[in-house]
Design a protein around this motif. Sequence first.
Motif, PDB file in Angstrom:
ATOM      1  N   THR A  78       0.836  -1.198   0.000  1.00 50.56           N
ATOM      2  CA  THR A  78       0.000   0.000   0.000  1.00 50.56           C
ATOM      3  C   THR A  78       0.870   1.247   0.000  1.00 50.56           C
ATOM      4  O   THR A  78       1.802   1.366   0.794  1.00 50.56           O
ATOM      5  N   VAL A  79       0.541   2.144  -0.911  1.00 51.38           N
ATOM      6  CA  VAL A  79       1.289   3.391  -1.039  1.00 51.38           C
ATOM      7  C   VAL A  79       0.296   4.540  -0.855  1.00 51.38           C
ATOM      8  O   VAL A  79      -0.842   4.464  -1.322  1.00 51.38           O
ATOM      9  N   ALA A  80       0.703   5.560  -0.119  1.00 54.65           N
ATOM     10  CA  ALA A  80      -0.175   6.721   0.100  1.00 54.65           C
ATOM     11  C   ALA A  80       0.222   7.828  -0.860  1.00 54.65           C
ATOM     12  O   ALA A  80       1.393   8.184  -0.950  1.00 54.65           O
ATOM     13  N   VAL A  81      -0.761   8.352  -1.578  1.00 53.09           N
ATOM     14  CA  VAL A  81      -0.512   9.392  -2.574  1.00 53.09           C
ATOM     15  C   VAL A  81      -1.368  10.606  -2.230  1.00 53.09           C
ATOM     16  O   VAL A  81      -2.550  10.469  -1.918  1.00 53.09           O
ATOM     17  N   ARG A  82      -0.745  11.768  -2.291  1.00 51.86           N
ATOM     18  CA  ARG A  82      -1.498  13.001  -2.016  1.00 51.86           C
ATOM     19  C   ARG A  82      -2.025  13.567  -3.331  1.00 51.86           C
ATOM     20  O   ARG A  82      -1.293  13.662  -4.310  1.00 51.86           O
ATOM     21  N   GLU A  83      -3.327  13.883  -3.343  1.00 55.65           N
ATOM     22  CA  GLU A  83      -3.931  14.439  -4.562  1.00 55.65           C
ATOM     23  C   GLU A  83      -4.995  15.444  -4.119  1.00 55.65           C
ATOM     24  O   GLU A  83      -5.865  15.111  -3.307  1.00 55.65           O
ATOM     25  N   ALA A  84      -4.900  16.651  -4.637  1.00 58.76           N
ATOM     26  CA  ALA A  84      -5.869  17.714  -4.312  1.00 58.76           C
ATOM     27  C   ALA A  84      -6.046  17.844  -2.795  1.00 58.76           C
ATOM     28  O   ALA A  84      -7.166  17.940  -2.294  1.00 58.76           O
ATOM     29  N   GLY A  85      -4.933  17.787  -2.070  1.00 58.07           N
ATOM     30  CA  GLY A  85      -4.976  18.027  -0.633  1.00 58.07           C
ATOM     31  C   GLY A  85      -5.409  16.835   0.208  1.00 58.07           C
ATOM     32  O   GLY A  85      -5.401  16.911   1.427  1.00 58.07           O
ATOM     33  N   GLU A  86      -5.796  15.711  -0.423  1.00 53.85           N
ATOM     34  CA  GLU A  86      -6.215  14.532   0.329  1.00 53.85           C
ATOM     35  C   GLU A  86      -5.200  13.417   0.119  1.00 53.85           C
ATOM     36  O   GLU A  86      -4.509  13.391  -0.904  1.00 53.85           O
ATOM     37  N   VAL A  87      -5.145  12.481   1.083  1.00 57.56           N
ATOM     38  CA  VAL A  87      -4.263  11.339   0.911  1.00 57.56           C
ATOM     39  C   VAL A  87      -5.099  10.116   0.501  1.00 57.56           C
ATOM     40  O   VAL A  87      -6.131   9.828   1.109  1.00 57.56           O
ATOM     41  N   TYR A  88      -4.683   9.467  -0.562  1.00 56.15           N
ATOM     42  CA  TYR A  88      -5.371   8.268  -1.042  1.00 56.15           C
ATOM     43  C   TYR A  88      -4.423   7.081  -0.961  1.00 56.15           C
ATOM     44  O   TYR A  88      -3.227   7.230  -1.177  1.00 56.15           O
ATOM     45  N   GLU A  89      -4.990   5.900  -0.667  1.00 54.02           N
ATOM     46  CA  GLU A  89      -4.165   4.697  -0.618  1.00 54.02           C
ATOM     47  C   GLU A  89      -4.356   3.896  -1.895  1.00 54.02           C
ATOM     48  O   GLU A  89      -5.484   3.649  -2.318  1.00 54.02           O
ATOM     49  N   ILE A  90      -3.236   3.534  -2.501  1.00 58.41           N
ATOM     50  CA  ILE A  90      -3.286   2.679  -3.685  1.00 58.41           C
ATOM     51  C   ILE A  90      -2.522   1.402  -3.345  1.00 58.41           C
ATOM     52  O   ILE A  90      -1.410   1.457  -2.821  1.00 58.41           O
TER      53      ILE A  90
END
Length: 478
Positions: A78-90
Amino acid sequence: MAPPPITPPDLLSAIPPPVLCLLARLWAAGQSGYVVGGSLRDVLLGREPADWDLATDARPDRMLEIFPGAVYENRFGTVAVREAGEVYEITTFRSDHDYADFRRPHRIEFGDSIELDLARRDFTVNAIAWGAQAANPGLDREASASAGKPAAASSGSSATPPHLVDPFGGQADVNARLLRAVGDPVARFEEDALRMIRAVRLATTLGFALEPATRAAIEARAEVAAHLSGERIAAELEKLLAAEVPSTGLDLLARTGLLAVILPELAAEHGIRQNKVVGEDLWRHTLRAVDAVPVGRPVVRLAALLHDIGKPATLADGHFPGHQSAGATMAAAVMARLRMPRSVAERVVHLVRNHMFPYQAEWGDPGVRRFIARIGEDALDDLFLLRAADNAGSGGGADPLLDELRRRVDEQIAARVVLDRSRLAVNGQDLISELGVTPGPGLGHVLDELLERVLADPSLNERPTLLLLAQSMLADEG
Ligand code: ATP
Ligand code: MG
């Protein structure tokens, strides 16, 4: 016949732009990218997902190339990516192996297909994906790694237009409101016993029924839940208690045999008779009390669940003498076993211990102030809520006497009179410097005694008066 698929345009409008943006970047880099799991299930149900689960064939290192600034979360890919101010897990597609002790997998294996990833998931409604597959699964990644630049340059974009992947009939189960294990339910529950508790929790929060074979498997294998860690049980219990009507799930835990394994102290409430609602036992009373606590009050809901936990052990001649203090001790033990945060456990224990507080209309204001001092201002709201829920659980309506106490309590608080030691006109340091008291338990006793006097008569709260009073107390002890 399968129900008509939800068309991509519908989904496109339900998936937030930052999530679509992440998928588009995966596709442009020549990787597969899907929305998956609970978030897609919630979208299909028209509910707002709690979080967004994304899955890809890109390995974690490749994700760090595609998303500069992304960070590894765990060894499960699992990698956490920041997008538009939010953190998403992929999370990288994977399969899970070597389950031991009916808990989590000990070994995982990364994969290239979404179908393989969906097969490891718990329930059919959690095993649907929407997205697009890489043009050449497994190839682009390596080509790009050796070329040192994104695969998009060579492959263009994903080979398939975005579509739903639903190998286990999850959409049909969404439409039928059925929670069904992926694969053989007994085998899946023996791999990871938490899935049984998740089944009950998800059925409750989603308003689904358990598919019969899934339910039968829980009933058959409930005992393996004994191997679960407290933390994992607590996380599911917390979500279950946040349901609109938690009694549905709590009762399902009891009926499937899970409650007796994870919370035997509560299972013991079954069949305990009490003179409240005719024909209903203590367990039914507890369920009613939990439901009566508003949704946004998780600590009070937990306290309602545990408030009478001391009754089965204290039952004597149809009464439960001292059940509140026995219950406070038992509640503390249960919450320690479930590794609940100490701050939560302390609040709940305090509520269980005090839920039987007496009150008479004859109380004078000093009595009301002593009540506030004993309970503590911070706990009053919770305690009144718990007491009202307890009354509701006994089939009672609003209690005018309780409302009156609440009014009188609010009056005292509004008057800003002294209700705890911190607002006394003298403190421990004053007693040491002015009266030569030595630090220690004696000092605390004097302050407690001063508080008692000021609760009885707030006009005493003047520094010279309190010093005099303290002096005479010390002389009496002397
Ligand atoms: P919630 O709405 O509470 O987030 P959820 O189903 O999304 O519910 P998560 O814990 O967020 O639950 O898990 C995300 C997804 O991971 C699930 O939908 C499911 O596909 C998978 N999953 C989670 N726990 C398990 C498990 N114990 N065994 C197999 N798959 C699991
Ligand atoms: Mg989730």
